[in-house]
Write a protein that holds these residues in place. Sequence first.
Motif, PDB file in Angstrom:
ATOM      1  N   SER A   1       0.810  -1.219   0.000  1.00  0.00           N
ATOM      2  CA  SER A   1       0.000   0.000   0.000  1.00  0.00           C
ATOM      3  C   SER A   1       0.845   1.271   0.000  1.00  0.00           C
ATOM      4  N   ALA A   2       1.968   1.253   0.687  1.00  0.00           N
ATOM      5  CA  ALA A   2       2.817   2.441   0.739  1.00  0.00           C
ATOM      6  C   ALA A   2       3.431   2.771  -0.609  1.00  0.00           C
ATOM      7  N   ASP A   3       3.462   1.807  -1.518  1.00  0.00           N
ATOM      8  CA  ASP A   3       4.097   1.990  -2.829  1.00  0.00           C
ATOM      9  C   ASP A   3       3.100   2.266  -3.942  1.00  0.00           C
ATOM     10  N   THR A   4       1.832   2.442  -3.616  1.00  0.00           N
ATOM     11  CA  THR A   4       0.795   2.550  -4.635  1.00  0.00           C
ATOM     12  C   THR A   4       1.055   3.678  -5.620  1.00  0.00           C
ATOM     13  N   GLU A   5       1.253   4.877  -5.116  1.00  0.00           N
ATOM     14  CA  GLU A   5       1.427   6.015  -6.034  1.00  0.00           C
ATOM     15  C   GLU A   5       2.711   5.891  -6.857  1.00  0.00           C
ATOM     16  N   GLU A   6       3.813   5.539  -6.210  1.00  0.00           N
ATOM     17  CA  GLU A   6       5.086   5.429  -6.934  1.00  0.00           C
ATOM     18  C   GLU A   6       5.017   4.354  -8.011  1.00  0.00           C
TER      19      GLU A   6
ATOM     20  N   ARG B   1       2.808   5.532 -10.922  1.00  0.00           N
ATOM     21  CA  ARG B   1       3.487   6.464 -11.828  1.00  0.00           C
ATOM     22  C   ARG B   1       4.464   5.724 -12.739  1.00  0.00           C
ATOM     23  N   ALA B   2       5.127   4.705 -12.206  1.00  0.00           N
ATOM     24  CA  ALA B   2       6.067   3.931 -13.026  1.00  0.00           C
ATOM     25  C   ALA B   2       5.331   3.125 -14.089  1.00  0.00           C
ATOM     26  N   LEU B   3       4.145   2.632 -13.755  1.00  0.00           N
ATOM     27  CA  LEU B   3       3.367   1.833 -14.704  1.00  0.00           C
ATOM     28  C   LEU B   3       2.723   2.670 -15.790  1.00  0.00           C
ATOM     29  N   LEU B   4       2.319   3.877 -15.471  1.00  0.00           N
ATOM     30  CA  LEU B   4       1.494   4.700 -16.351  1.00  0.00           C
ATOM     31  C   LEU B   4       2.010   4.808 -17.783  1.00  0.00           C
TER      32      LEU B   4
ATOM     33  N   LEU C   1      -4.765   4.843  -6.682  1.00  0.00           N
ATOM     34  CA  LEU C   1      -4.158   4.442  -7.952  1.00  0.00           C
ATOM     35  C   LEU C   1      -4.881   5.067  -9.136  1.00  0.00           C
ATOM     36  N   ALA C   2      -6.208   5.135  -9.076  1.00  0.00           N
ATOM     37  CA  ALA C   2      -6.977   5.751 -10.159  1.00  0.00           C
ATOM     38  C   ALA C   2      -6.599   7.217 -10.351  1.00  0.00           C
ATOM     39  N   ALA C   3      -6.314   7.903  -9.242  1.00  0.00           N
ATOM     40  CA  ALA C   3      -5.916   9.309  -9.329  1.00  0.00           C
ATOM     41  C   ALA C   3      -4.589   9.454 -10.061  1.00  0.00           C
ATOM     42  N   VAL C   4      -3.691   8.496  -9.886  1.00  0.00           N
ATOM     43  CA  VAL C   4      -2.389   8.538 -10.562  1.00  0.00           C
ATOM     44  C   VAL C   4      -2.532   8.163 -12.037  1.00  0.00           C
ATOM     45  N   LEU C   5      -3.308   7.126 -12.305  1.00  0.00           N
ATOM     46  CA  LEU C   5      -3.418   6.621 -13.682  1.00  0.00           C
ATOM     47  C   LEU C   5      -4.376   7.437 -14.542  1.00  0.00           C
ATOM     48  N   GLY C   6      -5.288   8.167 -13.902  1.00  0.00           N
ATOM     49  CA  GLY C   6      -6.264   8.926 -14.665  1.00  0.00           C
ATOM     50  C   GLY C   6      -7.283   8.051 -15.356  1.00  0.00           C
ATOM     51  N   ARG C   7      -7.577   6.889 -14.777  1.00  0.00           N
ATOM     52  CA  ARG C   7      -8.563   5.964 -15.332  1.00  0.00           C
ATOM     53  C   ARG C   7      -9.133   5.127 -14.195  1.00  0.00           C
TER      54      ARG C   7
END
Length: 298
Positions: A77-82, A85-88, A110-116
């Motif tokens: 969970s602590a790595d979700t945003e990072e 962003r790497a996956l995007l 995660l949806a906020a980072v991926l925009g989907r």
Amino acid sequence: MNIGVMGAGAVGCFYGALLARAGHAVTLVGRPALVRAVRADGLRLEMRGFDGTVAVDAVAGPEGLAGVDLVLFCVKSADTEEAGRALLPHLKPGAVVLALQNGVDNADRLAAVLGRPVVPVVVYVATDMAGAAHVRHHGRGDLILGPGADSERVADLLRAAAIPATVSAGVTAALWDKLIINCAYNALSAVAQVSYGTMVTVPAVRDVMADVVAEAVAVARAWDIAVADDILERVMALAAAMPNQLSSTAQDLARGKASEIDYLNGHIVRQGAALGIATPANRALLAMVKLLEAKAAA
């Protein structure tokens, strides 16, 4: 289908192995030791009725997931945003992303980072890694998917791979039920480094678990989350269903890794503080795990 697993720990390896056995092309994104072991010998899956090697690919970075149709997002969970962003940059338009993680807010983060949209998934499985590329299954394996445009289609695919999967509009309540179960078991199992069955033989432990559950239920209901009335009974019953299981927090601490405690008991503590609800039992377990993490890092 081409399927990627972002975060190939025990959960990701287990579901990736089942999907590969069903004939899908599966790529695991994991640590270098996993990548080397998988490329040398394949991924070993050990479970009731099967103990053998499964053919999967393994890569060290998300660029290996370019073009996949389905992503099982299984990072801590602590790595979700990072990790998001790497996956995007490598995510195929139209790819379906499932968040198979502990905690209650990972899909939204995660949806906020991926925009989907990201499909939240409640995971009920007992697994561990017995080696760099050796995943062991100890019990259950069912998934609850949140509703979405592709959820029923993905659930059909999962069921065809012998993964029990349902789609439910009540996924938020189910995520909270799972969170409450984790709050009751994970830290106590980690502090003592004992299995669930051993834990509950100590009467005082059952009392602590009841206090933890009561606090978490109070927080959830303050947010209008429909927690099941029998949640305490379900929590206590888990020890009989998975007596030999060590919590994921216990496994993390045993390996000297940071745990997800901030997103388990820590989440209850933070939400309780915001709502004016006292959470002393959850706070004590959070502090104990944090002390063990600090000791390991010293």
